[in-house]
Design an enzyme around this catalytic site. Structure first.
Site, PDB file in Angstrom:
ATOM      1  N   PHE A   1     -53.682 -84.627  68.917  1.00 44.19           N
ATOM      2  CA  PHE A   1     -53.882 -85.676  69.912  1.00 44.19           C
ATOM      3  C   PHE A   1     -55.351 -85.770  70.316  1.00 44.19           C
ATOM      4  CE2 PHE A   1     -49.384 -84.907  70.501  1.00 44.19           C
ATOM      5  CZ  PHE A   1     -48.866 -86.152  70.845  1.00 44.19           C
ATOM      6  N   ASP A   2     -55.856 -86.990  70.377  1.00 42.16           N
ATOM      7  CA  ASP A   2     -57.112 -87.251  71.054  1.00 42.16           C
ATOM      8  C   ASP A   2     -56.854 -87.040  72.550  1.00 42.16           C
ATOM      9  OD1 ASP A   2     -59.755 -88.320  71.491  1.00 42.16           O
ATOM     10  OD2 ASP A   2     -58.804 -90.198  72.083  1.00 42.16           O
ATOM     11  N   LEU A   3     -57.907 -86.888  73.335  1.00 39.43           N
ATOM     12  CA  LEU A   3     -57.738 -86.681  74.783  1.00 39.43           C
ATOM     13  C   LEU A   3     -57.979 -87.965  75.573  1.00 39.43           C
ATOM     14  CD1 LEU A   3     -57.251 -84.718  77.169  1.00 39.43           C
ATOM     15  CD2 LEU A   3     -59.716 -84.268  77.158  1.00 39.43           C
TER      16      LEU A   3
END
Length: 215
Positions: A7-9
Site C-alpha cells: 500500500f502507498d500511504l
C-alpha cells in the site's frame, strides 16, 4: 493469485494533503517563491519531495534541498498531524489480514515519518513490513521502495504474487518498473485522467470497492 499487497500511504491510506501542502507553502515562502493557492500544491502529495520542489518551483538541487529542510521544519511539528485515515481503511486492512494476505506499506515518504504516522493512527499492527525512503534522499523512487519491500518480505522472486495499491501515476509506473501489477484508487490525489493514462490493472473508486477486488 496474489499473496502480498503493498500500500502507498498518502492518498491511499491517509488523507494527508493539508499537512503536506501547508508545509510546502511554508517552505516556498521561506525560499522566496510564495504560493498562496494550496490547491496548486496538491501535486506534492505522493511524489518524492526534492524532485517535486525542483520541478514545481524551477529550483536547482541545492535550493531544492533547502526547500525540503524548510518543509520538514513545519511538517515535523505540525503538518504530520494535519492528516486523517480514510474511512473504512482499518476494516479493509483487518479483513485482508483475516483472508491471509501479507500486507506492507511502500511509500516515497521517509520511513521514519511513515512509521510515526502508522503508529499515531494505530495501524502498524496490520503490516508485516513498513518501507519508505531514507532521510538523506536515497530510495525515493517508487520502484526502489517496492524493490526494498519485496526484498524484506522475501518475495523478490515471486513478483506475480504481489500487488501495489496507490493513488498516483508514479505508483503505477513504479510498480510496472518493479515487475508487479498495480490497482489505482481514484479517491486520493491523482486525477482520473492521470490514472487512466497510466493504465493500472484496475481503477477503484472507494475503499469498499477495493475490498471487493479481493473477494
Amino acid at each position: 493469485m496474489y499473496k502480498a499487497i503493498l500500500f502507498d500511504l498518502d492518498g491511499t491510506i491517509t488523507e494527508s494533503g493539508e499537512g503536506i501542502t501547508r508545509s510546502v507553502q511554508y517552505a516556498l515562502e521561506k525560499i522566496g517563491k510564495p504560493e498562496p493557492n494550496l490547491e496548486k500544491l496538491r501535486v506534492f502529495v505522493g511524489p518524492p519531495l526534492l524532485e517535486q520542489f525542483m520541478k514545481h518551483a524551477d529550483l536547482d538541487e541545492e535550493t531544492g534541498k533547502q526547500a525540503v529542510a524548510f518543509y520538514r521544519e513545519r511538517y515535523n511539528e505540525t503538518g504530520i498531524y494535519e492528516n486523517r485515515v480514510y474511512p473504512g481503511i482499518p476494516e479493509l486492512l483487518g479483513e485482508l489480514r483475516r483472508k491471509g494476505y501479507l500486507l506492507a506499506v511502500a511509500s516515497s515518504k521517509p520511513e521514519h515519518y511513515v512509521k510515526h504516522i502508522l503508529d499515531y493512527f494505530h495501524l502498524t499492527e496490520y503490516f508485516h513490513e513498513i518501507v519508505g525512503s531514507e532521510m538523506n534522499g536515497n530510495r525515493t523512487k517508487k520502484s526502489q521502495v517496492i524493490e526494498e519491500a519485496l526484498m524484506r518480505m522475501g518475495l523478490s522472486g515471486h513478483r506475480n504474487q504481489v500487488l501495489m495499491v496507490g493513488d498516483k501515476e508514479h505508483d503505477v509506473f513504479g510498480a510496472r518498473e518493479a515487475g508487479i501489477a498495480c490497482v489505482a484508487v481514484s479517491y486520493g490525489y491523482g486525477s482520473m485522467e492521470e490514472l487512466q493514462n497510466a493504465h493500472p490493472l484496475r481503477i477503484v473508486d472507494s475503499v469498499q470497492e477495493l475490498l471487493h477486488f479481493f473477494d
